[in-house]
Design an enzyme around this catalytic site. Sequence first.
Site, PDB file in Angstrom:
ATOM      1  N   HIS A 102       2.455   0.841  -1.230  1.00  0.00           N
ATOM      2  CA  HIS A 102       2.366   1.393   0.113  1.00  0.00           C
ATOM      3  C   HIS A 102       2.856   2.902  -0.208  1.00  0.00           C
ATOM      4  O   HIS A 102       2.126   3.870   0.764  1.00  0.00           O
ATOM      5  CB  HIS A 102       3.679   0.864   0.893  1.00  0.00           C
ATOM      6  CG  HIS A 102       4.276   1.695   2.186  1.00  0.00           C
ATOM      7  ND1 HIS A 102       3.519   1.254   3.349  1.00  0.00           N
ATOM      8  CD2 HIS A 102       4.979   2.715   2.426  1.00  0.00           C
ATOM      9  CE1 HIS A 102       3.741   2.188   4.240  1.00  0.00           C
ATOM     10  NE2 HIS A 102       4.823   2.917   3.645  1.00  0.00           N
ATOM     11  N   GLU A 103       3.307   3.264  -0.909  1.00  0.00           N
ATOM     12  CA  GLU A 103       3.862   4.761  -1.236  1.00  0.00           C
ATOM     13  C   GLU A 103       2.635   5.385  -1.990  1.00  0.00           C
ATOM     14  O   GLU A 103       2.213   6.625  -1.485  1.00  0.00           O
ATOM     15  CB  GLU A 103       5.002   4.995  -2.348  1.00  0.00           C
ATOM     16  CG  GLU A 103       6.451   4.125  -1.644  1.00  0.00           C
ATOM     17  CD  GLU A 103       6.849   5.125  -0.319  1.00  0.00           C
ATOM     18  OE1 GLU A 103       6.318   6.049   0.063  1.00  0.00           O
ATOM     19  OE2 GLU A 103       7.440   4.305   0.446  1.00  0.00           O
TER      20      GLU A 103
END
Length: 232
Positions: A102-103
Amino acid sequence: MFYFDPLYFVFALPPMLLGLWAQFRVKSAFKKYSQIRTQSGINGAEAARRILDRGGISSSQVKVEATRGMLSDHYDPRHKALRLSEDVYSLSSIASVGVAAHEAGHALQDKTGYAPLQIRSIMVPAVSIGSNVGPILFMAGMFLAGTLGTTLAWAGIALFGSTALFALVTLPVEFDASRRAKELLVSQGIVSRAEMQGVNAVLDAAALTYVAAAAQAIMQLVYFLSIMNRRD
């Protein structure tokens, strides 16, 4: 006084409960899937690096670093650093690779000039002021009579409005990062399709926290506006 107004709880309680529920879901899902090892054996740091490399972002362009704090994971566009909490960085779990991916999705957004991310970055200075100074000006305006009080109150509402707008802009940024993460985790062989159930549980719960934050900011703003309407 207006800050003891029972109507406040009508506006504040539902999004607050949603926020508590979202936080419970995040912690519960992360705890559960932190204990399930990925079949590939890849940890969070390796997953993030693989996604970045495949996206054309070298280690000299964006560094993957460990940082302290539980679920303190974030991408810093100013310093071009992807910072993962220690558990996410080092563990080879479904939860860890999901959060790391996600990051990494945010870093890919930065590279491609994803408009909502750019808008959110531009808004940060104004939001840091608006979230703190806005309510203070609003309360000061409520205590003062006449034109000065009204002007201060509306100035506070305008400043706090930037916080609500920031929360709304954050939603597509976070949803898009999760979408990218889910696609890349499977395509890069980091998790299997069967393991995506756990990734979805973690990332969907995290997305709900941003929905709750937006709801809280919007309802706070609406409450301020309702006070001004009654005052007028």
